[in-house]
Design an enzyme around this catalytic site. Structure first.
Site, mmCIF file in Angstrom:
data_model
loop_
_atom_site.group_PDB
_atom_site.id
_atom_site.type_symbol
_atom_site.label_atom_id
_atom_site.label_comp_id
_atom_site.label_asym_id
_atom_site.label_seq_id
_atom_site.Cartn_x
_atom_site.Cartn_y
_atom_site.Cartn_z
ATOM 1 N N TYR A 153 21.359 -28.571 -49.887
ATOM 2 C CA TYR A 153 21.000 -27.156 -49.762
ATOM 3 C C TYR A 153 22.053 -26.390 -48.964
ATOM 4 O O TYR A 153 22.459 -25.279 -49.364
ATOM 5 C CB TYR A 153 19.626 -27.007 -49.115
ATOM 6 C CG TYR A 153 19.052 -25.622 -49.266
ATOM 7 C CD1 TYR A 153 18.318 -25.276 -50.389
ATOM 8 C CD2 TYR A 153 19.248 -24.650 -48.280
ATOM 9 C CE1 TYR A 153 17.805 -23.998 -50.546
ATOM 10 C CE2 TYR A 153 18.727 -23.375 -48.430
ATOM 11 C CZ TYR A 153 18.009 -23.048 -49.558
ATOM 12 O OH TYR A 153 17.511 -21.794 -49.713
ATOM 13 N N HIS A 201 19.950 -18.827 -40.931
ATOM 14 C CA HIS A 201 18.729 -19.615 -41.041
ATOM 15 C C HIS A 201 19.075 -21.086 -40.822
ATOM 16 O O HIS A 201 20.006 -21.608 -41.431
ATOM 17 C CB HIS A 201 18.091 -19.464 -42.431
ATOM 18 C CG HIS A 201 17.495 -18.117 -42.679
ATOM 19 N ND1 HIS A 201 16.599 -17.872 -43.700
ATOM 20 C CD2 HIS A 201 17.636 -16.937 -42.038
ATOM 21 C CE1 HIS A 201 16.227 -16.607 -43.681
ATOM 22 N NE2 HIS A 201 16.858 -16.020 -42.679
ATOM 23 N N LYS A 225 22.793 -21.891 -55.566
ATOM 24 C CA LYS A 225 24.149 -22.427 -55.678
ATOM 25 C C LYS A 225 25.130 -21.534 -56.420
ATOM 26 O O LYS A 225 26.345 -21.764 -56.347
ATOM 27 C CB LYS A 225 24.099 -23.788 -56.406
ATOM 28 C CG LYS A 225 23.411 -24.874 -55.626
ATOM 29 C CD LYS A 225 24.196 -25.218 -54.383
ATOM 30 C CE LYS A 225 23.352 -25.967 -53.386
ATOM 31 N NZ LYS A 225 23.604 -25.571 -52.019
ATOM 32 N N TYR A 234 9.622 -21.974 -50.124
ATOM 33 C CA TYR A 234 9.576 -22.469 -51.498
ATOM 34 C C TYR A 234 8.200 -23.078 -51.708
ATOM 35 O O TYR A 234 7.850 -24.075 -51.064
ATOM 36 C CB TYR A 234 10.648 -23.527 -51.731
ATOM 37 C CG TYR A 234 12.062 -22.987 -51.749
ATOM 38 C CD1 TYR A 234 12.710 -22.759 -52.958
ATOM 39 C CD2 TYR A 234 12.749 -22.719 -50.569
ATOM 40 C CE1 TYR A 234 14.007 -22.279 -52.996
ATOM 41 C CE2 TYR A 234 14.045 -22.228 -50.597
ATOM 42 C CZ TYR A 234 14.669 -22.013 -51.804
ATOM 43 O OH TYR A 234 15.952 -21.518 -51.837
ATOM 44 N N PRO A 266 18.320 -20.590 -60.186
ATOM 45 C CA PRO A 266 18.475 -20.081 -58.825
ATOM 46 C C PRO A 266 17.704 -20.851 -57.764
ATOM 47 O O PRO A 266 17.868 -20.577 -56.573
ATOM 48 C CB PRO A 266 17.951 -18.638 -58.931
ATOM 49 C CG PRO A 266 17.045 -18.643 -60.115
ATOM 50 C CD PRO A 266 17.620 -19.638 -61.069
#
Length: 391
Positions: free
Chosen positions: A386, A74, A298, A202, A294
């Site tokens: 990220y 991704h 990580k 998200y 979560p």
């Protein structure tokens, strides 16, 4: 039965198995002990967003073949709010990407590699305890196949998770624990359905956070924010889909793909760090030393970063007699841990409703999200964290 080894590892999760694999490549002997069965380890489905550094480590150590075939690369993520989705182009901003490959698949690959190398990997051990931690040869006592065993080793590495015995074996006066328990959890489902999106979504909504993720072309993972005391049986499939569709409302034609829900669970949320991550010849790695919510993806990646540092430090000691890297392990690992803790806390606060959130707090969240998707600097900060800082 009494045996000797160089490194005794408690826990066959990502940290313990990868550390054993790395040590094997360096010619350092280890024994891994796990209380669960192999089947339980390989079937526990957890998140699987791999940072570029984790993927590179798997490839460099000969574990990347199946990942290359089955992992989904991704190059961006979506932030959804106010009925619209906004794409954060991770690769354009950082020259890196993430790979979605479930944690239990990583564990399968690691277990297969250790067993192919005839590594000492014992499942279903019982009554594990640590002894003689003050000495130069600490011991691990355990019971396996109805026999009592003792392992004497140069180092004990605690990779046995938040509820394991290793952190508890460190003197309480030496350790300082930092904890934040969040007043919400995640209701998670696994669904037999095609992907709703080619990237993770998200979502922030007045009713709470939602996440659309994926496990494969046929299985999807979705979450929505809930009370941590929610009972799974109170949520029918129809109620779940209504809640997800409400929180993922979209004015641009996107829709959520539904399917058969075959797993439901509630995940608690906490941030936790213990300092230091070493006491004499006992060292901690992964969830034994730190937990992140979560939201920032990580947990597994921090475990991999820990054991990469630890393997390098042990190699330096065994090959050159150099203790400096081992002495610096806790401080170096904690720098990355606290950066990940902050990022995960920040993502969580930006996207979740906080109990009786005031209208003022909700407007602040929206303001931050609106700025995030307009400012290249803000998007770069999110993207860098990220995809993960370089190992």
């Amino acid at each position: 039965m009494h045996r000797q080894t160089q490194v005794g590892i408690v826990g066959a999760g990502p940290a313990g198995l990868m550390l054993s694999h790395l040590l094997h490549l360096q010619g350092i002997e280890s024994v891994v002990l796990e209380t669960r069965s192999q089947q339980a380890v390989e079937s526990t489905i957890r998140a699987g967003v791999l940072e570029q550094g984790t993927v590179d480590l798997l490839n460099q150590t000969g574990l990347g073949a199946r990942l290359a075939r089955e992992g989904a690369k991704h190059q961006g993520i979506r932030l959804a709010f106010d009925g619209e989705q906004h794409r954060i182009d991770l690769t354009e901003l950082t020259d890196r990407e993430i790979t979605v490959y479930a944690q239990h698949e990583v564990l399968k690959d690691l277990i297969a590699a250790r067993q192919a190398a005839q590594g000492q990997l014992l499942f279903e051990v019982e009554q594990v305890s640590l002894q003689q931690l003050e000495s130069a040869r600490p011991q691990i006592h355990y019971r396996h196949l109805d026999e009592d065993h003792i392992i004497s080793c140069d180092f004990v590495i605690g990779c046995d998770g938040f509820h394991g015995i290793c952190r508890a074996a460190m003197p309480g006066g030496l350790r300082k624990d930092y904890t934040r328990v969040y007043p919400f959890g995640w209701f998670g489902i696994l669904v037999e359905a095609p992907p709703s999106c080619d990237e993770l979504i998200y979502a922030r909504h007045a009713r709470g956070f939602a996440l659309v993720s994926t496990r494969s072309a046929q299985v999807q993972r979705m979450y929505f924010q809930c009370d941590p005391q929610e009972k799974v049986e109170d949520w029918s499939d129809d109620r779940i889909w209504h809640e997800l569709e409400t929180r993922l409302e979209n004015r641009n034609g996107w829709s959520l793909k539904q399917g058969k829900i075959f797993q439901k669970n509630v995940v608690g949320m906490r941030s936790f760090v213990t300092e230091p991550m070493r006491y004499k010849r006992l060292l901690l790695a992964g969830d034994a030393a730190h937990i992140v919510p979560p939201t920032g993806a990580k947990g597994l990646n921090l475990a991999m970063a820990d054991v990469r540092l630890l393997a390098q430090a042990l190699e330096s000691l065994y090959r050159q007699g150099n203790w400096s890297h081992l002495d610096a392990y806790s401080e170096q690992a904690l720098r990355r841990v606290w950066r990940a803790e902050h990022f995960s806390w920040w993502m969580t606060n930006m996207l979740h409703t906080q109990g009786e959130s005031s209208s003022f707090q909700q407007r602040l969240q929206l303001s931050e999200l609106q700025y995030m998707v307009k400012s290249r600097s803000a998007m770069t900060m999110l993207a860098e964290n990220y995809v993960g800082l370089p190992f």
